[in-house]
Write a protein that holds these residues in place. Structure first.
Motif, PDB file in Angstrom:
ATOM      1  N   GLU A 163       0.823  -1.204   0.000  1.00 40.73           N
ATOM      2  CA  GLU A 163       0.000   0.000   0.000  1.00 40.73           C
ATOM      3  C   GLU A 163       0.858   1.256   0.000  1.00 40.73           C
ATOM      4  O   GLU A 163       2.019   1.256   0.434  1.00 40.73           O
ATOM      5  CB  GLU A 163      -0.976   0.019   1.172  1.00 40.73           C
ATOM      6  N   TRP A 164       0.245   2.334  -0.503  1.00 40.17           N
ATOM      7  CA  TRP A 164       0.848   3.662  -0.494  1.00 40.17           C
ATOM      8  C   TRP A 164      -0.172   4.616   0.096  1.00 40.17           C
ATOM      9  O   TRP A 164      -1.331   4.647  -0.352  1.00 40.17           O
ATOM     10  CB  TRP A 164       1.220   4.089  -1.906  1.00 40.17           C
ATOM     11  N   GLY A 165       0.225   5.371   1.112  1.00 47.19           N
ATOM     12  CA  GLY A 165      -0.705   6.267   1.778  1.00 47.19           C
ATOM     13  C   GLY A 165      -0.117   7.644   1.995  1.00 47.19           C
ATOM     14  O   GLY A 165       1.052   7.782   2.375  1.00 47.19           O
ATOM     15  N   ALA A 166      -0.919   8.668   1.753  1.00 44.23           N
ATOM     16  CA  ALA A 166      -0.523  10.058   1.982  1.00 44.23           C
ATOM     17  C   ALA A 166      -1.267  10.593   3.192  1.00 44.23           C
ATOM     18  O   ALA A 166      -2.403  10.193   3.458  1.00 44.23           O
ATOM     19  CB  ALA A 166      -0.838  10.911   0.754  1.00 44.23           C
ATOM     20  N   ARG A 167      -0.643  11.493   3.921  1.00 42.45           N
ATOM     21  CA  ARG A 167      -1.253  12.123   5.093  1.00 42.45           C
ATOM     22  C   ARG A 167      -1.291  13.635   4.894  1.00 42.45           C
ATOM     23  O   ARG A 167      -0.247  14.287   4.863  1.00 42.45           O
ATOM     24  CB  ARG A 167      -0.471  11.819   6.372  1.00 42.45           C
ATOM     25  N   LYS A 168      -2.489  14.166   4.739  1.00 37.08           N
ATOM     26  CA  LYS A 168      -2.651  15.612   4.679  1.00 37.08           C
ATOM     27  C   LYS A 168      -2.646  16.161   6.099  1.00 37.08           C
ATOM     28  O   LYS A 168      -3.374  15.684   6.962  1.00 37.08           O
ATOM     29  CB  LYS A 168      -3.958  15.993   3.990  1.00 37.08           C
TER      30      LYS A 168
END
Length: 223
Positions: A163-168
């Motif tokens: 998985e690839w996840g971004a955090r705003k």
């Protein structure tokens, strides 16, 4: 016999997963404007997943990773005034997300053993490692995690994923550099050292391995 029991097991018997993830953490902000593989640093996480049904799961996680960035080479006018700062911090995150699986990969009757998925939720994080803080701020901040991934069922008990996840975030000091820096540290109070409209982001990516706890109901009642 075990194969027969596996076919009898309903989706409701797959409610609980536990797992680990290993990969990399990354960051974008004043000191790294674009996502780069060169600033990947080690990361890992533990998670628990509760499967509501075949498509939707709830996941809680504890993640830990390193974030780094530098003004070298300078890439804008702000960087030319910041006296070449750099940073490396330890990023700790506690998060809760909803996962949506696009395929029913856990159904024992299905020929499909994989599924892409999407996730989104809420989290809190803390960055540790700055010496003198650039300004007064809380070390604990909220973020919004979103991402995509793919899962493959190795066995009825083990699932491999990536998985690839971004955090705003709503925070501009993961890198200890914001639009305005304190005069007592030698900075011009009337000069803008960064973009006030761009908050910092951070990212986790890597492989996951989870274990599913199956419950096998007995199809017969004995007296």
């Amino acid at each position: 016999m075990l194969a027969f029991l596996w076919l009898l097991t309903p989706a409701a018997g797959q409610k609980h997963d536990i797992g680990i993830g290993l990969g990399a953490a990354n960051y974008t902000g004043e000191l790294s404007r674009s996502y780069s593989l060169l600033t990947h640093r080690p990361a890992g996480w533990l998670f628990y997943r509760y499967n509501l049904n075949e498509a939707v799961s709830l996941r809680g996680s504890l993640s830990l990773g390193l974030l780094t960035g530098s003004d070298q080479p300078p890439f804008d006018a702000f960087a030319g005034q910041r006296a070449d700062p750099s940073f490396t911090v330890t990023q700790t995150e506690i998060g809760a997300v909803v996962e949506y699986n696009f395929l029913d990969y856990k159904d024992p009757k299905s020929l499909v053993r994989w599924s892409p998925y999407f996730f989104g939720g809420v989290a809190v994080f803390m960055s540790r490692g700055h010496g003198q803080r650039a300004t007064d701020y809380s070390r604990i901040q909220p973020s919004i995690p979103v991402g995509i991934g793919i899962k493959y069922m190795l066995t009825p008990y083990l699932t491999l994923g990536y998985e690839w996840g971004a955090r705003k975030t709503f925070f501009d000091y993961i890198d200890n550099v914001g639009a305005f820096l304190p005069e007592e540290n030698g900075f011009d109070k009337d000069y803008q050292y960064g973009n006030i409209h761009n908050k910092d982001w951070y990212y986790f990516t890597g492989f996951t391995l989870s274990y599913t706890f199956w419950t096998i109901p007995c199809p017969f009642t004995f007296e």
